[in-house]
Scaffold this active site. Sequence first.
Site, PDB file in Angstrom:
ATOM      1  N   ASN A   1      47.864  -8.682  21.676  1.00 19.86           N
ATOM      2  CA  ASN A   1      46.708  -9.585  21.697  1.00 19.86           C
ATOM      3  C   ASN A   1      46.066  -9.638  23.070  1.00 19.86           C
ATOM      4  O   ASN A   1      44.829  -9.745  23.188  1.00 19.86           O
ATOM      5  CB  ASN A   1      47.137 -10.996  21.278  1.00 19.86           C
ATOM      6  CG  ASN A   1      47.229 -11.157  19.769  1.00 19.86           C
ATOM      7  OD1 ASN A   1      46.561 -10.454  19.016  1.00 19.86           O
ATOM      8  ND2 ASN A   1      48.067 -12.072  19.322  1.00 19.86           N
ATOM      9  N   GLU A  53      53.877 -13.746  14.233  1.00 18.96           N
ATOM     10  CA  GLU A  53      54.006 -12.318  13.918  1.00 18.96           C
ATOM     11  C   GLU A  53      55.313 -12.014  13.205  1.00 18.96           C
ATOM     12  O   GLU A  53      55.742 -10.866  13.130  1.00 18.96           O
ATOM     13  CB  GLU A  53      53.907 -11.474  15.192  1.00 18.96           C
ATOM     14  CG  GLU A  53      55.031 -11.654  16.188  1.00 18.96           C
ATOM     15  CD  GLU A  53      54.789 -12.789  17.183  1.00 18.96           C
ATOM     16  OE1 GLU A  53      55.381 -12.739  18.279  1.00 18.96           O
ATOM     17  OE2 GLU A  53      53.996 -13.699  16.875  1.00 18.96           O
ATOM     18  N   HIS A  82      42.394 -11.150  19.891  1.00 16.26           N
ATOM     19  CA  HIS A  82      42.970 -11.764  18.694  1.00 16.26           C
ATOM     20  C   HIS A  82      42.348 -11.247  17.397  1.00 16.26           C
ATOM     21  O   HIS A  82      43.018 -11.251  16.355  1.00 16.26           O
ATOM     22  CB  HIS A  82      42.813 -13.286  18.772  1.00 16.26           C
ATOM     23  CG  HIS A  82      43.725 -13.920  19.784  1.00 16.26           C
ATOM     24  ND1 HIS A  82      45.046 -14.178  19.523  1.00 16.26           N
ATOM     25  CD2 HIS A  82      43.507 -14.317  21.065  1.00 16.26           C
ATOM     26  CE1 HIS A  82      45.610 -14.717  20.589  1.00 16.26           C
ATOM     27  NE2 HIS A  82      44.697 -14.816  21.541  1.00 16.26           N
ATOM     28  N   ASP A 139      44.607  -9.893  14.411  1.00 15.34           N
ATOM     29  CA  ASP A 139      44.575 -10.283  13.004  1.00 15.34           C
ATOM     30  C   ASP A 139      44.550  -9.055  12.097  1.00 15.34           C
ATOM     31  O   ASP A 139      45.208  -9.027  11.045  1.00 15.34           O
ATOM     32  CB  ASP A 139      43.349 -11.150  12.725  1.00 15.34           C
ATOM     33  CG  ASP A 139      43.468 -12.538  13.337  1.00 15.34           C
ATOM     34  OD1 ASP A 139      44.583 -12.901  13.779  1.00 15.34           O
ATOM     35  OD2 ASP A 139      42.453 -13.259  13.375  1.00 15.34           O
ATOM     36  N   ASP A 166      59.935  -8.960  13.035  1.00 14.02           N
ATOM     37  CA  ASP A 166      59.071  -9.456  14.103  1.00 14.02           C
ATOM     38  C   ASP A 166      58.370  -8.271  14.760  1.00 14.02           C
ATOM     39  O   ASP A 166      59.026  -7.287  15.162  1.00 14.02           O
ATOM     40  CB  ASP A 166      59.896 -10.216  15.141  1.00 14.02           C
ATOM     41  CG  ASP A 166      59.023 -10.879  16.199  1.00 14.02           C
ATOM     42  OD1 ASP A 166      58.514 -11.977  15.939  1.00 14.02           O
ATOM     43  OD2 ASP A 166      58.851 -10.271  17.276  1.00 14.02           O
TER      44      ASP A 166
END
Length: 317
Positions: A190, A226, A195, A199, A182
């Site tokens: 973010n 994630e 965002h 990505d 994780d």
Amino acid sequence: MFIDKYISGAEPVRGKILLVDDQVVNIKILHQLLQDDYDIYMARDGNQAIEMCKKVNPDLVLLDIEMPILNGFDVCAHLKNDPDTQEVAVIFVSGHFDEDKEVRGFQLGAVDFIHKPINPVITKARIKNQIRLKLNTDLLRTIALIDGLTGVANRRQFEQVLPVSWSQCAREKQPLTVILLDIDFFKHFNDIYGHTEGDVCLRLVAQKIHDTVNRPYDLVARFGGEEFICILPNTDLIGGTYVAQQIVDSIVSLKIPHINSSISAFVTISAGVSSVVPEYDMSSTTLIEEADKQLYIAKDRGRNRVLGSQIQATLNE
């Protein structure tokens, strides 16, 4: 990212064809006809054909019906009943037209029949159509099992592969290890970078994990958000913990800025590892649950670290 061979503009994919016939002259005729367009493999009997299919994973098998010991129907039935070879396309090659045999062949899963003596034009056309169909089907199947953002396997593929790896390790009495990963403080990432950059971060992390877990029978999948998960067959807790630590270190080496992290100036990742020698009366979900528990503890103890646990067979559920 990881399906470049299918992407438009890449080098064309040469289909793989296995020729199966107990008569050498028939193999030579087909080999000469097809060798310029395809990668050709050959087998002289049914047992060898089955072994070659598992070894080279051909796109198409041109299968003679009349062979000693295992005839073509026996071979086709075996291929279609084995998950490792059931997607291989089979074209029967027969010296006689027999409607009952064709019905049986199609019922077993064959895609076509070719009759001897070979007509080069008809044979090449039929083979070309089946190879194109097989490659397109493989592409669609691959896309369906790939995470569109990161290019690694998706949750669906993970859920298909885990039971297979579990059964194989249970049969061979070998350890199976799962690594659950994780990205630390990804929501904060973010929030500060947006965002779109999030990505980009996910893609870079996925690529690095994939590059680190690089045995052909391992799997790296996006588990959700994630989170990523790795399946490592024939790997014990020590080996799995070592791989997980390599992943954690490699993510730091990317030096992706993360000013909203409270533990590092760069993006980091935490890992939970669980390992077991599977037994058939155990549930594979136990492995995921234990890895998740170890991941939670790793995060609670400061993140950017690896914690692992060995599951004993006495923990049956």
